[in-house]
Design an enzyme around this catalytic site. Structure first.
Site, short mmCIF file in Angstrom:
data_model
loop_
_atom_site.label_atom_id
_atom_site.label_comp_id
_atom_site.label_asym_id
_atom_site.label_seq_id
_atom_site.Cartn_x
_atom_site.Cartn_y
_atom_site.Cartn_z
N GLU A 82 15.38 -9.10 24.81
CA GLU A 82 14.79 -7.76 24.77
C GLU A 82 13.24 -6.89 25.73
OE1 GLU A 82 12.43 -7.50 20.79
OE2 GLU A 82 14.80 -8.41 20.15
N CYS A 95 6.73 -3.94 28.29
CA CYS A 95 6.86 -5.83 28.19
C CYS A 95 8.14 -6.01 28.75
CB CYS A 95 6.42 -5.49 26.46
SG CYS A 95 6.87 -7.41 25.93
N CYS A 102 13.31 -19.22 22.89
CA CYS A 102 11.96 -19.56 22.77
C CYS A 102 11.87 -21.14 22.87
CB CYS A 102 11.07 -18.58 22.72
SG CYS A 102 9.29 -19.58 23.16
N CYS A 106 6.84 -20.78 17.53
CA CYS A 106 5.03 -20.44 16.33
C CYS A 106 6.12 -19.96 14.87
CB CYS A 106 4.92 -18.91 16.82
SG CYS A 106 4.64 -19.70 18.83
N CYS A 109 7.44 -16.16 14.55
CA CYS A 109 7.99 -14.76 15.61
C CYS A 109 9.91 -15.31 15.10
CB CYS A 109 7.55 -16.07 16.70
SG CYS A 109 8.40 -15.44 18.29
N CYS A 320 9.06 -8.56 17.83
CA CYS A 320 10.13 -9.15 19.25
C CYS A 320 11.03 -10.35 18.85
CB CYS A 320 9.15 -9.92 20.45
SG CYS A 320 9.48 -10.13 21.83
S1 SF4 Z 1 5.44 -16.74 19.80
FE1 SF4 Z 1 7.35 -16.56 19.89
S2 SF4 Z 1 7.71 -15.71 21.91
FE2 SF4 Z 1 5.85 -16.15 21.79
S3 SF4 Z 1 5.71 -18.50 22.67
FE3 SF4 Z 1 5.46 -18.29 20.22
S4 SF4 Z 1 7.29 -19.04 19.70
FE4 SF4 Z 1 7.82 -18.42 21.56
#
Ligand code: SF4
Length: 331
Positions: A82, A95, A102, A106, A109, A320
C-alpha cells in the site's frame, strides 16, 4: 551511481554516460530505455536487452472523502503493498512501504498480522513514488507504510540516496522521514548514512507494556534506542520524533505522561499522537477526543512539543495493511 558506472564499464562506454542515464531516469521522467535519445540506437537496444526502467503502475486505488488516496502496487510476484497519497493545504505527502508484510508483529497492526512476505528492492520502493499519479505534486515523503524500514536497511538507504542525490531526484533530506520500531543494529547506520528525519514508534514508556504491544521491546529496548539518539549529534535541520498511538485505558493515563517526560528528558524531540484506527480482531479503542486533547496539552506543559496527527482516509481502510489484506484474501 556506482551501479550505473558499472553498467557503462560493462559495455565499454565513457563514464559520463552513467550521469546521462541518471538524468533520463530521475530528471527527465522517461518511461523506456528507448527514450534515452542521446545514447545511440544500438546502445539503447543493447541496454534494453538486459535492463528496464522498473516502472509499474498501481493496480488499484481508493479515494477518501478527505482527498486521501490509497494505491495498491503489485510486488514480489503477486504480493501487494500500500502507498498513501495525503494532500494537505500546502503540502502533499506520500507514505511508502518498505516491505511486503512485516516481521515485527506489533499487536495493533494489520500489516503485522499478515506476517512477512519479503523485502522490497530500492526499485520497488521508489516506484511507489515515481509511478504515483500525483508524483509531480509531492512535497514530503514518509517511510511509514507496510514493513519496518530499518529491517530492510540496504534497500531503504539506497532509495534515500537516489531521492536526495544531486544526480537523483534532488530532494532535500528534510522532506523525508523514516519511521522505525527501533532496531538497534541498524539505527546507528541509518543516522550515519542518511540525513533524513527519524521517527521512533514508542507507544508506551513502560517496558512491560511496550513488550506486550511491540515484541521488538524484548530484544531491543527503547532505553537502548534512546541511548543512541541521545548521543547522536542532530543538527538544527534534522528532527527526531516519537509516534504514540493512544489506546483507551492502556497508555493514556497521567502516569504515562509523567513517565514519557522522564524518559525523553534531555532529547530535543516532538511527540506525534496518533488516533488508533480499529483493525479486525482487535479490542483496542481510541480514547475520547477530550482525553486525546488533554493528553497533548499535558505533554506540552511538560515541555515536550506534542501534536496530534490528523486522521486521514478513515473511510478507505486507513489502518495500514487493511487494503492489501483484503486484496490478498480476495485472490
Ligand atoms: S506497526 Fe506494523 S508495519 Fe510497523 S513495525 Fe509494527 S508490525 Fe511492522
Amino acid at each position: 551511481m556506482n551501479e550505473l558506472i558499472a553498467v557503462t564499464k560493462r559495455f565499454s562506454l565513457p563514464g559520463f554516460v552513467a550521469k546521462q542515464i541518471a538524468d533520463w531516469l530521475y530528471k527527465k521522467e522517461i518511461q523506456t530505455i528507448d527514450e534515452m535519445t542521446n545514447l545511440s540506437k544500438r546502445m539503447r537496444e543493447i541496454l534494453a536487452n538486459d535492463y528496464e526502467t522498473g516502472l509499474s503502475n498501481p493496480v488499484s486505488y481508493s479515494e477518501s472523502s478527505d482527498g486521501t488516496r490509497k494505491y495498491l502496487y503489485r510486488v514480489l510476484e503477486n504480493k501487494f503493498i500500500e502507498t498513501a497519497f495525503i494532500p494537505d493545504d500546502d503540502r502533499a505527502t506520500i507514505c511508502v512501504s518498505s516491505q511486503s508484510g512485516c516481521k515485527m508483529g506489533c499487536i495493533f497492526c494489520m500489516t503485522g498480522k499478515q506476517g512477512f512476505q519479503g523485502n522490497l528492492s530500492s526499485n520497488e520502493i521508489l516506484n511507489q513514488f515515481r509511478s504515483l499519479p500525483e508524483f509531480r505534486q509531492l512535497t514530503n515523503m514518509v517511510y511509514m507504510g507496510m514493513g519496518e524500514p530499518l529491517d530492510n536497511i540496504t534497500e531503504v538507504l539506497k532509495s534515500l540516496e537516489i531521492l536526495t542525490s544531486d544526480w537523483g531526484y534532488g530532494w532535500s533530506p528534510t522532506r523525508i522521514t523514516v519511521s522505525t520500531v527501533g532496531i538497534l543494529t541498524n539505527i546507528r547506520e541509518f543516522l550515519e548514512k542518511s540525513r533524513c528525519h527519524l521517527a521512533i514508534s514508542l507507544h508506551s514508556p513502560f517496558d512491560e507494556e511496550r513488550r506486550m504491544l511491540m515484541p521488538i521491546q524484548r530484544t531491543n529496548t527503547v532505553r537502548e534506542v534512546l541511548d543512541i539518539v541521545r548521543h547522536f549529534d542532530f543538527n538544527s535541520q534534522r528532527r527526531v520524533s516519537f509516534e504514540y498511538i493512544l489506546f483507551e485505558g492502556l497508555n493514556d493515563s497521567p502516569r504515562h505522561i509523567r513517565e514519557l517526560a522522564r524518559l525523553l528528558n534531555g532529547i530535543k524531540c516532538r511527540i506525534n499522537i496518533i488516533r488508533f484506527h480499529p483493525v479486525p480482531g482487535s479490542s483496542f479503542r481510541s480514547p475520547a477526543e477530550k482525553l486525546i486533547l488533554d493528553f497533548r496539552e499535558a505533554l506540552n506543559r511538560k515541555g515536550i512539543l506534542t501534536t496530534i496527527r490528523a486522521s486521514r482516509g478513515v473511510d478507505i481502510q486507513a489502518a495500514c495493511g487493511l487494503l492489501s489484506t483484503l486484496e490478498l484474501n480476495k485472490r
